[in-house]
Write a protein that holds these residues in place. Structure first.
Motif, short mmCIF file in Angstrom:
data_model
loop_
_atom_site.label_atom_id
_atom_site.label_comp_id
_atom_site.label_asym_id
_atom_site.label_seq_id
_atom_site.Cartn_x
_atom_site.Cartn_y
_atom_site.Cartn_z
N LYS A 76 0.82 -1.23 0.00
CA LYS A 76 0.00 0.00 0.00
C LYS A 76 0.85 1.27 0.00
O LYS A 76 0.32 2.36 -0.13
N TYR A 77 2.16 1.13 0.25
CA TYR A 77 2.97 2.32 0.52
C TYR A 77 4.12 2.49 -0.46
O TYR A 77 4.61 1.51 -1.03
N ARG A 102 0.96 6.78 1.33
CA ARG A 102 0.03 5.73 0.88
C ARG A 102 -0.10 5.91 -0.63
O ARG A 102 -0.27 7.04 -1.10
N ILE A 104 -4.09 -0.63 -5.87
CA ILE A 104 -3.33 -1.76 -5.30
C ILE A 104 -3.39 -2.93 -6.29
O ILE A 104 -4.43 -3.20 -6.89
#
Ligand code: AFP
Length: 333
Positions: free
Chosen positions: A116-117, A144, A149
């Motif tokens: 996610k990062y 983020r 994703i």
């Protein structure tokens, strides 16, 4: 055995970074632990760099590689090692889908497209100080991702703007090693206890002094500073302020954060847009600074309001005690 107040056993070891991160995570009901894991991955790489820095002179890790990095600066052996250590820790950790580093021109894809990062990092800042045993540091910034994703991350993930950082901090390898970071609430510092292999909470909820009497800049560049900066520095001298400049941003920033002071890297003839990098130097320190009650500006706008346009963009930087930064702003036209 009687344990007196001064006996070493009377002193609690304190809160470890892991425990602190876990505790903070439980304060956020929807936190899934990924950011916590990412911070732990960074701390782990920091411990490894601590070890390498401490034995650098013994195992031939000092000196240059004989090549330049993307910034046109000569790359030191430890620069390269730190870059590999952090990239590997972040790739293996699985939470970051992409990294940008001072040492690499392009985005490094970790292969974890479900992460996610994204992380922007200067793995070892102040590296010209390595060979002479002067403090150096790692600076990091976490966002983020804005891309979906599962897909390949892109430039947009890194060019979100400083106010969208979800965490930022630094590790200073100095007389002791300390990690200071914020997840957007308070700023906290953890000193490394090498005998335990743990970062221990040593500087909870840092509030920097509102004013100070220390200024940090490269005085050798004075002739190429704009008039307002020169006048400000003259006023500092007239007030008999203290000049302190290590030439390692993390070390200069850390001292000023704790004691009160201002760090200046204005535009110069050699670096007309400033020398320091926006994404992995100015943004993370500005984010942390604001949480500790300091200010950070380019001279024209708050650092965190700058709209980034490229990965290795530079900026002038004036950062530190709010009264001092505001005073400096009064000299800029
Ligand atoms: P190096 O990593 O090349 O030593 O640069 C360090 C740095 O980015 C920052 O940490 C210092 O505050 C600043 O540059 C020092 O720059 P000057 O040598 O031009 O004063």
């Amino acid at each position: 055995m009687e344990i007196t107040a001064s006996h070493p056993l009377a002193l609690p070891v304190g809160v470890t970074l892991d425990r602190y991160i876990m505790h903070r995570q439980t304060a956020f009901p929807y936190a899934t632990g990924e950011l916590s894991q990412l911070l732990r991955d960074i701390a782990l790489a920091g411990k490894i760099i601590h070890r390498e820095v401490n034995r650098a002179g013994l195992i031939d890790l000092t000196g240059g590689m004989g090549v330049q990095n993307v910034q046109g600066e000569s790359q030191q052996k430890l620069d390269m090692i730190a870059n590999i250590r952090f990239s590997r820790a972040l790739k293996n950790g699985g939470e970051a889908c992409a990294i940008i580093s001072e040492e690499d021109e392009d985005i490094i894809f970790t292969g974890n497209n479900n992460g996610k990062y994204v992380v922007a990092i200067d793995p070892l800042d102040g590296s010209s100080n390595i060979d002479v045993n002067v403090s150096i540091g790692t600076i990091f910034s976490i966002y983020r991702r804005v891309t979906a994703i599962g897909t390949e991350p892109s430039l947009a993930d890194f060019l979100q703007g400083g106010r969208r950082q979800v965490a930022a901090g630094y590790i200073l390898y100095g007389s002791s090693t300390i990690m200071v970071y914020t997840t957007g609430h308070s700023a906290n510092g953890f000193t490394y206890d090498a005998s335990l292999g743990e970062f221990i909470l040593s500087h909870p909820d840092i509030h920097s002094p509102a004013d100070g009497q220390t200024y940090s800049c490269n005085d050798g560049n004075l002739a190429s500073y704009e008039d307002g900066i020169r006048e400000y520095l003259t006023s500092c001298r007239q007030k008999e302020y203290t000049a302190r400049y290590i030439g390692s941003l993390v070390a200069d920033f850390h001292r000023n954060l704790l004691k009160g002071g201002i760090y200046l890297y204005p535009p110069t003839q050699k670096s007309p847009t400033g020398k320091l990098r926006l994404l992995y130097e100015a943004f993370p320190l500005a984010f942390l600074a604001e949480k500790a009650g300091c200010l950070a500006t380019s001279g024209h706008q708050a650092i965190l309001d700058i709209k980034p346009t490229s990965l290795h963009q530079r900026t002038p930087l004036f950062i530190g005690a709010p009264v001092m930064v505001e005073n400096l702003m009064g000299f800029l036209r």
